[in-house]
Enzyme design. Structure first.
Site, PDB file in Angstrom:
ATOM      1  N   HIS A 110       1.993   4.284  -0.144  1.00 18.36           N
ATOM      2  CA  HIS A 110       1.239   3.563   0.878  1.00 18.36           C
ATOM      3  C   HIS A 110       0.741   2.207   0.388  1.00 18.36           C
ATOM      4  O   HIS A 110       0.685   1.939  -0.818  1.00 18.36           O
ATOM      5  CB  HIS A 110       0.054   4.403   1.365  1.00 18.36           C
ATOM      6  CG  HIS A 110      -1.028   4.569   0.341  1.00 18.36           C
ATOM      7  ND1 HIS A 110      -1.188   5.706  -0.401  1.00 18.36           N
ATOM      8  CD2 HIS A 110      -2.010   3.731  -0.073  1.00 18.36           C
ATOM      9  CE1 HIS A 110      -2.218   5.566  -1.223  1.00 18.36           C
ATOM     10  NE2 HIS A 110      -2.740   4.366  -1.041  1.00 18.36           N
ATOM     11  N   HIS A 165      -0.287  -4.048  -2.465  1.00 18.52           N
ATOM     12  CA  HIS A 165       0.641  -3.418  -3.410  1.00 18.52           C
ATOM     13  C   HIS A 165       0.906  -1.969  -3.028  1.00 18.52           C
ATOM     14  O   HIS A 165       0.184  -1.372  -2.233  1.00 18.52           O
ATOM     15  CB  HIS A 165       0.066  -3.474  -4.829  1.00 18.52           C
ATOM     16  CG  HIS A 165      -1.253  -2.762  -4.958  1.00 18.52           C
ATOM     17  ND1 HIS A 165      -2.457  -3.419  -4.832  1.00 18.52           N
ATOM     18  CD2 HIS A 165      -1.556  -1.454  -5.190  1.00 18.52           C
ATOM     19  CE1 HIS A 165      -3.454  -2.552  -4.977  1.00 18.52           C
ATOM     20  NE2 HIS A 165      -2.931  -1.346  -5.203  1.00 18.52           N
TER      21      HIS A 165
END
EC number: 3.1.4.-
Length: 300
Positions: free
Chosen positions: A132, A248
């Site tokens: 995620h 990220h």
């Protein structure tokens, strides 16, 4: 109806374990012959993974030995609901192969320190885990705040008309959590068209600020203003702060801070395989306790 007792309070631990039923084994007519007439099974619908996104409770107290040495950032308190807003990526088999190769390279580069790195691609049982991009910190809502928050956040997303979008990972880096208790090996990602990551982050931060929750990445200046005893509505057309360098995808974690030498080794890795990865997002997920809501992005 939830299938587990509760979720881990620290969303970035990614300790979720999917419990997939094993298909019955068919008798093998000939081990050297592949029956091309048997079609491959269709992929599971995305909503299926949400049903098994929480790990089973194995202790009534915080016991780091049960979680690889990790400690909860937010303790369990009756009436408090751990909350996380994020974009989910469930890599395909081909994408997972690329990610496995990257982690294998990292282990070689780190040498004897590789044992300190724990993959987030699979659970301890070998089950693939979703990855995620966070749009919030691990925060806590009270019982009476859950539905008002969801109503507000869903309205904000609908009003913003953020369309589905794609991004590309381009480099590896190390980042720590806010408490500096864990470090993550992460993929940095490109800035998408229409600045959609920053737009979604701003909406999540502003929605959570209405409930006195801290923002992710941005500072408190993004909070809404209290006027005449009420909270001003979120304005979707507000220009968001550019925090593209912060987004990220975490691939692995460690309890030990990487040394400057280890960081250089990671920077020197061959990452040409990343060029084949295109990560597409068509919804935002909100996890409150064990309940995961999937909010679709605009299709216009």
């Amino acid at each position: 109806m939830a299938l587990v007792q509760y979720s881990d309070t620290e969303s970035d631990t990614e300790e979720s374990e999917e419990k997939l039923p094993r298909p019955a084994k068919k008798p093998r007519r000939n081990s050297s012959i592949v029956d091309d007439r048997v079609p491959s099974l269709p992929p599971l619908p995305p909503a299926f993974h949400d049903l098994y996104a929480s790990s089973t409770r194995v202790s009534v107290r915080d016991d780091p030995s049960l979680h690889g040495g990790r400690k909860r950032v937010i303790p369990h308190v009756e009436g408090n609901w751990p909350t996380h807003i994020y974009l989910e990526w469930y890599p395909s088999k081909g994408e997972l192969t690329v990610l496995d190769g990257i982690l294998s390279q990292a282990e070689v580069k780190l040498g004897g320190h590789a044992r300190e790195i724990h993959s987030l691609l699979r659970s301890d049982l070998g089950v693939q885990l979703p990855l995620h991009i966070s749009l919030s910190r691990p925060v806590v809502l009270r019982t009476e705040q859950r539905q008002p928050f969801m109503d507000m956040f869903q309205r904000a997303l609908q009003d913003s008309i953020v369309p589905a979008f794609s991004i590309n990972p381009y480099s590896l880096d190390w980042v720590s959590n806010y408490e500096k208790t864990r470090w993550f090996l992460v993929l940095r990602v490109t800035k998408p068209a229409n600045d959609n990551l920053n737009r979604l982050l701003a909406l999540a931060n502003r929605s959570l600020a209405h409930f006195d929750q801290p923002p992710l990445y941005a500072d408190r200046s993004t909070e809404p203003i209290h006027m005449h005893g009420r909270l001003e509505s979120i304005k979707p057309d507000t220009q968001p702060e550019d925090l593209s360098h912060c987004f990220h995808v975490s691939l692995a974690w460690s309890l030990t801070e990487p040394t400057p030498e280890q960081k250089k080794e990671i920077e020197a890795m061959d990452l040409r395989g990343l060029r084949s990865l295109i990560i597409h997002f068509d919804c935002v997920k909100a996890k409150i306790g064990n309940t995961i809501s999937s909010i679709p992005l605009s299709n216009v």
